[in-house]
Design a protein around this motif. Structure first.
Motif, PDB file in Angstrom:
ATOM      1  N   LYS A   9       0.836  -1.199   0.000  1.00  0.00           N
ATOM      2  CA  LYS A   9       0.000   0.000   0.000  1.00  0.00           C
ATOM      3  C   LYS A   9       0.872   1.250   0.000  1.00  0.00           C
ATOM      4  O   LYS A   9       0.674   2.159  -0.794  1.00  0.00           O
ATOM      5  CB  LYS A   9      -0.930   0.005   1.217  1.00  0.00           C
ATOM      6  N   LYS A  10       1.859   1.286   0.918  1.00  0.00           N
ATOM      7  CA  LYS A  10       2.742   2.444   1.012  1.00  0.00           C
ATOM      8  C   LYS A  10       4.180   1.973   1.086  1.00  0.00           C
ATOM      9  O   LYS A  10       4.504   1.080   1.865  1.00  0.00           O
ATOM     10  CB  LYS A  10       2.413   3.283   2.249  1.00  0.00           C
ATOM     11  N   ASP A  24       8.515  14.682  12.393  1.00  0.00           N
ATOM     12  CA  ASP A  24       8.672  14.033  13.697  1.00  0.00           C
ATOM     13  C   ASP A  24       8.337  12.552  13.639  1.00  0.00           C
ATOM     14  O   ASP A  24       8.922  11.742  14.369  1.00  0.00           O
ATOM     15  CB  ASP A  24       7.790  14.723  14.737  1.00  0.00           C
ATOM     16  N   THR A  25       7.402  12.176  12.769  1.00  0.00           N
ATOM     17  CA  THR A  25       7.037  10.763  12.662  1.00  0.00           C
ATOM     18  C   THR A  25       8.192   9.900  12.167  1.00  0.00           C
ATOM     19  O   THR A  25       8.288   8.724  12.534  1.00  0.00           O
ATOM     20  CB  THR A  25       5.837  10.590  11.724  1.00  0.00           C
ATOM     21  N   LEU A  26       9.073  10.483  11.355  1.00  0.00           N
ATOM     22  CA  LEU A  26      10.254   9.742  10.913  1.00  0.00           C
ATOM     23  C   LEU A  26      11.282   9.667  12.035  1.00  0.00           C
ATOM     24  O   LEU A  26      11.851   8.605  12.305  1.00  0.00           O
ATOM     25  CB  LEU A  26      10.860  10.403   9.675  1.00  0.00           C
ATOM     26  N   LYS A  27      11.504  10.778  12.709  1.00  0.00           N
ATOM     27  CA  LYS A  27      12.484  10.796  13.797  1.00  0.00           C
ATOM     28  C   LYS A  27      12.131   9.805  14.892  1.00  0.00           C
ATOM     29  O   LYS A  27      13.012   9.225  15.535  1.00  0.00           O
ATOM     30  CB  LYS A  27      12.580  12.206  14.386  1.00  0.00           C
ATOM     31  N   SER A  28      10.826   9.587  15.114  1.00  0.00           N
ATOM     32  CA  SER A  28      10.386   8.684  16.170  1.00  0.00           C
ATOM     33  C   SER A  28      10.084   7.277  15.663  1.00  0.00           C
ATOM     34  O   SER A  28       9.615   6.427  16.420  1.00  0.00           O
ATOM     35  CB  SER A  28       9.145   9.254  16.862  1.00  0.00           C
ATOM     36  N   ILE A  31       6.551   5.676  11.102  1.00  0.00           N
ATOM     37  CA  ILE A  31       6.018   5.589   9.747  1.00  0.00           C
ATOM     38  C   ILE A  31       5.857   4.130   9.342  1.00  0.00           C
ATOM     39  O   ILE A  31       6.787   3.329   9.443  1.00  0.00           O
ATOM     40  CB  ILE A  31       6.941   6.328   8.764  1.00  0.00           C
ATOM     41  N   GLU A  32       4.677   3.787   8.876  1.00  0.00           N
ATOM     42  CA  GLU A  32       4.376   2.411   8.491  1.00  0.00           C
ATOM     43  C   GLU A  32       4.845   2.128   7.062  1.00  0.00           C
ATOM     44  O   GLU A  32       4.953   3.024   6.242  1.00  0.00           O
ATOM     45  CB  GLU A  32       2.879   2.147   8.606  1.00  0.00           C
ATOM     46  N   GLY A  33       5.108   0.849   6.816  1.00  0.00           N
ATOM     47  CA  GLY A  33       5.462   0.408   5.475  1.00  0.00           C
ATOM     48  C   GLY A  33       6.939   0.106   5.322  1.00  0.00           C
ATOM     49  O   GLY A  33       7.768   0.559   6.123  1.00  0.00           O
ATOM     50  N   PRO A  34       7.294  -0.682   4.307  1.00  0.00           N
ATOM     51  CA  PRO A  34       8.700  -1.014   4.053  1.00  0.00           C
ATOM     52  C   PRO A  34       9.489   0.183   3.567  1.00  0.00           C
ATOM     53  O   PRO A  34       8.924   1.170   3.087  1.00  0.00           O
ATOM     54  CB  PRO A  34       8.610  -2.101   2.973  1.00  0.00           C
ATOM     55  N   TRP A  35      10.822   0.067   3.674  1.00  0.00           N
ATOM     56  CA  TRP A  35      11.724   1.170   3.342  1.00  0.00           C
ATOM     57  C   TRP A  35      12.778   0.765   2.316  1.00  0.00           C
ATOM     58  O   TRP A  35      13.239  -0.374   2.308  1.00  0.00           O
ATOM     59  CB  TRP A  35      12.459   1.651   4.591  1.00  0.00           C
ATOM     60  N   ILE A  36      13.149   1.739   1.499  1.00  0.00           N
ATOM     61  CA  ILE A  36      14.358   1.675   0.678  1.00  0.00           C
ATOM     62  C   ILE A  36      15.274   2.787   1.180  1.00  0.00           C
ATOM     63  O   ILE A  36      14.860   3.956   1.263  1.00  0.00           O
ATOM     64  CB  ILE A  36      14.054   1.876  -0.810  1.00  0.00           C
ATOM     65  N   ALA A 106       6.274   7.361  -0.771  1.00  0.00           N
ATOM     66  CA  ALA A 106       6.584   8.523   0.061  1.00  0.00           C
ATOM     67  C   ALA A 106       8.092   8.700   0.128  1.00  0.00           C
ATOM     68  O   ALA A 106       8.814   7.792   0.543  1.00  0.00           O
ATOM     69  CB  ALA A 106       6.006   8.335   1.457  1.00  0.00           C
ATOM     70  N   ILE A 107       8.562   9.861  -0.281  1.00  0.00           N
ATOM     71  CA  ILE A 107       9.996  10.141  -0.337  1.00  0.00           C
ATOM     72  C   ILE A 107      10.351  11.148   0.757  1.00  0.00           C
ATOM     73  O   ILE A 107       9.777  12.240   0.825  1.00  0.00           O
ATOM     74  CB  ILE A 107      10.395  10.689  -1.719  1.00  0.00           C
TER      75      ILE A 107
END
Length: 222
Positions: A9-10, A24-28, A31-36, A106-107
């Motif tokens: 989805k994301k 702030d959601t990244l710092k903590s 954030i949901e979903g897989p990452w590259i 989302a970048i």
């Protein structure tokens, strides 16, 4: 190790822009979903306790101990030569398209720092190879969310912490109409990029339309 392409989805991409621009959601780590993780973005994700599924980049400025950590913790790593024709964000998006079917890309880490990188990132969805994904791509930092739209009638939802709303015509655009925003606009057409800045929502949902071109919508706060 090869990753089989899968639907999500994301999907999130972190490139190497200044950490001061992170939401702030990244710092903590919320954030949901897989990452590259792209280049230093992969290292920063590991420092947050987030294990990206893929790490890509040239890693030419990466300290040996940091690169060792990346190789130890991340199974899928793809390296690029330091001299290349791609930006880190382009590499991240190409990798996302290759290995995932996503509804939203989302970048993060794509703003702040050098102005040439910022402009390259904002204009990235206009590239022909990325055009099929233009409405899926979103740039996010601590003050702004940038989304992209193709012609038609659109409804936009106000983000809770954002006050301002801007409409940016990135290409030749015909018939841009803002129906119920604080400052309406009727049937605007232009052959050059224009930023209709510092508009605001009326209520939680507003609407706009246009007949041709690509429009970026920016929700922002001070």
């Amino acid at each position: 190790m090869t990753i089989q392409k899968r639907k999500v989805k994301k999907l999130n991409v972190l490139v190497g822009g200044p950490t001061q621009q992170w939401p702030d959601t990244l710092k903590s780590g919320q954030i949901e979903g897989p990452w590259i993780g792209v280049d230093r973005g992969a290292i920063r994700l590991l420092q947050l306790g987030i294990k990206p599924e893929i790490a890509v980049g040239d890693f030419d400025s990466t300290a040996q101990e940091e690169l060792a950590r990346v190789k130890e913790q991340i199974t899928h790593i793809e390296t690029f030569p330091p001299e290349k024709d791609l930006t880190d964000t382009q590499i991240g998006v190409i990798t996302a398209i290759r290995y995932f079917k996503f509804e939203q890309l989302a970048i993060y880490g794509a703003t702040g720092g050098r102005m040439d990188h910022l402009l390259a990132n904002i204009f990235l969805p206009l590239e022909p190879r990325f055009r099929p994904y233009v409405t899926n791509i979103k740039l996010i930092d601590r003050q702004n969310t940038i989304t992209y739209y193709q012609p038609g009638m659109h409804e936009i939802k106000k983000e809770p912490n954002k006050k301002y709303l801007a409409f940016v015509t990135l290409t030749k655009v015909d018939g841009l109409t803002l129906f119920d925003e604080k400052y309406p606009l009727n049937d605007y057409s232009s052959g050059h990029p224009t930023s209709w800045a510092s508009n605001e929502f009326n209520g939680d949902l507003n609407h706009f339309k246009f007949d041709s071109g690509i429009v970026a919508v920016i929700q922002s706060r001070d």
